[in-house]
Design a protein around this motif. Structure first.
Motif, PDB file in Angstrom:
ATOM      1  N   MET A   1     -13.318 -63.487 -25.741  1.00  0.00           N
ATOM      2  CA  MET A   1     -13.475 -64.900 -26.119  1.00  0.00           C
ATOM      3  C   MET A   1     -12.589 -65.793 -25.271  1.00  0.00           C
ATOM      4  O   MET A   1     -12.850 -66.975 -25.123  1.00  0.00           O
ATOM      5  CB  MET A   1     -13.141 -65.094 -27.591  1.00  0.00           C
ATOM      6  CG  MET A   1     -14.120 -64.426 -28.519  1.00  0.00           C
ATOM      7  SD  MET A   1     -13.792 -64.811 -30.227  1.00  0.00           S
ATOM      8  CE  MET A   1     -14.492 -66.442 -30.333  1.00  0.00           C
ATOM      9  N   ILE A   2     -11.522 -65.226 -24.727  1.00  0.00           N
ATOM     10  CA  ILE A   2     -10.558 -65.978 -23.930  1.00  0.00           C
ATOM     11  C   ILE A   2     -10.382 -65.243 -22.613  1.00  0.00           C
ATOM     12  O   ILE A   2     -10.211 -64.030 -22.592  1.00  0.00           O
ATOM     13  CB  ILE A   2      -9.201 -66.088 -24.656  1.00  0.00           C
ATOM     14  CG1 ILE A   2      -9.334 -66.887 -25.943  1.00  0.00           C
ATOM     15  CG2 ILE A   2      -8.165 -66.703 -23.756  1.00  0.00           C
ATOM     16  CD1 ILE A   2      -8.059 -66.941 -26.757  1.00  0.00           C
ATOM     17  N   ASP A   3     -10.401 -65.991 -21.521  1.00  0.00           N
ATOM     18  CA  ASP A   3     -10.096 -65.403 -20.223  1.00  0.00           C
ATOM     19  C   ASP A   3      -8.591 -65.220 -20.125  1.00  0.00           C
ATOM     20  O   ASP A   3      -7.832 -66.168 -20.292  1.00  0.00           O
ATOM     21  CB  ASP A   3     -10.568 -66.313 -19.090  1.00  0.00           C
ATOM     22  CG  ASP A   3     -12.074 -66.419 -19.021  1.00  0.00           C
ATOM     23  OD1 ASP A   3     -12.744 -65.435 -19.391  1.00  0.00           O
ATOM     24  OD2 ASP A   3     -12.578 -67.473 -18.610  1.00  0.00           O
ATOM     25  N   CYS A   4      -8.185 -64.014 -19.856  1.00  0.00           N
ATOM     26  CA  CYS A   4      -6.752 -63.746 -19.717  1.00  0.00           C
ATOM     27  C   CYS A   4      -6.335 -64.062 -18.290  1.00  0.00           C
ATOM     28  O   CYS A   4      -6.152 -63.186 -17.464  1.00  0.00           O
ATOM     29  CB  CYS A   4      -6.446 -62.301 -20.070  1.00  0.00           C
ATOM     30  SG  CYS A   4      -6.514 -62.001 -21.821  1.00  0.00           S
ATOM     31  N   ASP A   5      -6.213 -65.327 -18.013  1.00  0.00           N
ATOM     32  CA  ASP A   5      -5.825 -65.753 -16.687  1.00  0.00           C
ATOM     33  C   ASP A   5      -4.498 -66.489 -16.781  1.00  0.00           C
ATOM     34  O   ASP A   5      -3.698 -66.219 -17.676  1.00  0.00           O
ATOM     35  CB  ASP A   5      -6.922 -66.617 -16.064  1.00  0.00           C
ATOM     36  CG  ASP A   5      -7.328 -67.778 -16.968  1.00  0.00           C
ATOM     37  OD1 ASP A   5      -6.677 -67.975 -18.010  1.00  0.00           O
ATOM     38  OD2 ASP A   5      -8.278 -68.480 -16.625  1.00  0.00           O
ATOM     39  N   ALA A   6      -4.294 -67.415 -15.905  1.00  0.00           N
ATOM     40  CA  ALA A   6      -3.018 -68.135 -15.858  1.00  0.00           C
ATOM     41  C   ALA A   6      -2.809 -69.063 -17.045  1.00  0.00           C
ATOM     42  O   ALA A   6      -1.742 -69.646 -17.183  1.00  0.00           O
ATOM     43  CB  ALA A   6      -2.938 -68.933 -14.558  1.00  0.00           C
ATOM     44  N   LYS A   7      -3.803 -69.219 -17.935  1.00  0.00           N
ATOM     45  CA  LYS A   7      -3.652 -70.120 -19.082  1.00  0.00           C
ATOM     46  C   LYS A   7      -3.102 -69.411 -20.319  1.00  0.00           C
ATOM     47  O   LYS A   7      -2.946 -70.021 -21.345  1.00  0.00           O
ATOM     48  CB  LYS A   7      -4.989 -70.777 -19.403  1.00  0.00           C
ATOM     49  CG  LYS A   7      -5.488 -71.687 -18.300  1.00  0.00           C
ATOM     50  CD  LYS A   7      -6.765 -72.367 -18.672  1.00  0.00           C
ATOM     51  CE  LYS A   7      -7.888 -71.372 -18.604  1.00  0.00           C
ATOM     52  NZ  LYS A   7      -9.213 -71.941 -18.816  1.00  0.00           N
ATOM     53  N   LEU A   8      -2.824 -68.119 -20.225  1.00  0.00           N
ATOM     54  CA  LEU A   8      -2.251 -67.356 -21.333  1.00  0.00           C
ATOM     55  C   LEU A   8      -0.767 -67.146 -21.048  1.00  0.00           C
ATOM     56  O   LEU A   8      -0.404 -66.573 -20.022  1.00  0.00           O
ATOM     57  CB  LEU A   8      -2.963 -66.012 -21.480  1.00  0.00           C
ATOM     58  CG  LEU A   8      -2.530 -65.154 -22.663  1.00  0.00           C
ATOM     59  CD1 LEU A   8      -3.057 -65.763 -23.960  1.00  0.00           C
ATOM     60  CD2 LEU A   8      -3.040 -63.743 -22.504  1.00  0.00           C
TER      61      LEU A   8
END
Length: 186
Positions: free
Chosen positions: A96-103
């Motif tokens: 549901m969430i892309d684990c990229d630089a926004k986490l």
């Protein structure tokens, strides 16, 4: 129907105006056009709130499950670092969430439960501020605070502007877990 200066019109224009005024075709379309904007505003705003609630709940569950490895000492004994913990959180997010630089992940051992940071790390210009974030899961019987943040870009930025708490039509989602580590390693 009394219209000012209606008496100044020719009889032919009066008849044309009366037939136009008594015609009700298209009335439903006009009424729908008047109601459509607030209706869709309400529907899309409600959907945005529902999506944020679902994503927040999934993030809370992922942090709770990943924190269990710190609480039981599995993470410390197997040499987990921040990337391993991030991957454990990401595996529980159901794509549901892309684990990229926004986490963003902040794990700290504390001296007491009262030291837990509860404020949002947002600077004065409305941007996320991750200074001071670290990954220190502590040892046996330590009190640990796990905070995970995610910058969610709002799907309907104009409609859901009141939901934004970051600059640029973004909402900062947060999941926390504060616990005392078990007496592992004995």
């Amino acid at each position: 129907m009394n219209i000012p200066c209606f008496g100044l019109l020719s009889p032919r224009l009066k008849a044309k105006w009366r037939s136009y005024a008594s015609d009700h075709r298209g009335l439903a379309a006009v009424e729908f056009a008047m109601v459509a904007v607030p209706f869709f505003f309400l529907i899309f705003g409600l959907l945005e709130v529902c999506i944020i609630f679902i994503v927040s709940t999934v993030l809370e569950h992922a942090v709770s499950e990943a924190s269990r490895q710190i609480r039981t000492g599995q993470a410390q004994e197997s040499g987990f670092n921040e990337q391993n913990f991030r991957q454990t959180v990401c595996d529980k997010l159901l794509d549901m969430i892309d684990c990229d630089a926004k986490l963003y992940i902040d794990v700290k051992a504390l001296n007491g439960f009262s030291e837990t940071a509860i404020d949002l790390p947002i600077d004065g210009s409305g941007n996320f501020d991750d200074t001071g974030f670290d990954y220190k899961p502590g040892g046996p019987n330590d009190i640990v605070a796990v905070r995970v943040f995610y910058e969610w870009h709002l799907l309907t930025p104009i409609i859901s502007a009141p939901l934004a708490n970051l600059a640029g039509s973004r909402r900062l989602l947060q999941a926390n877990a504060v616990f005392r580590n078990e007496p592992f390693g004995d």
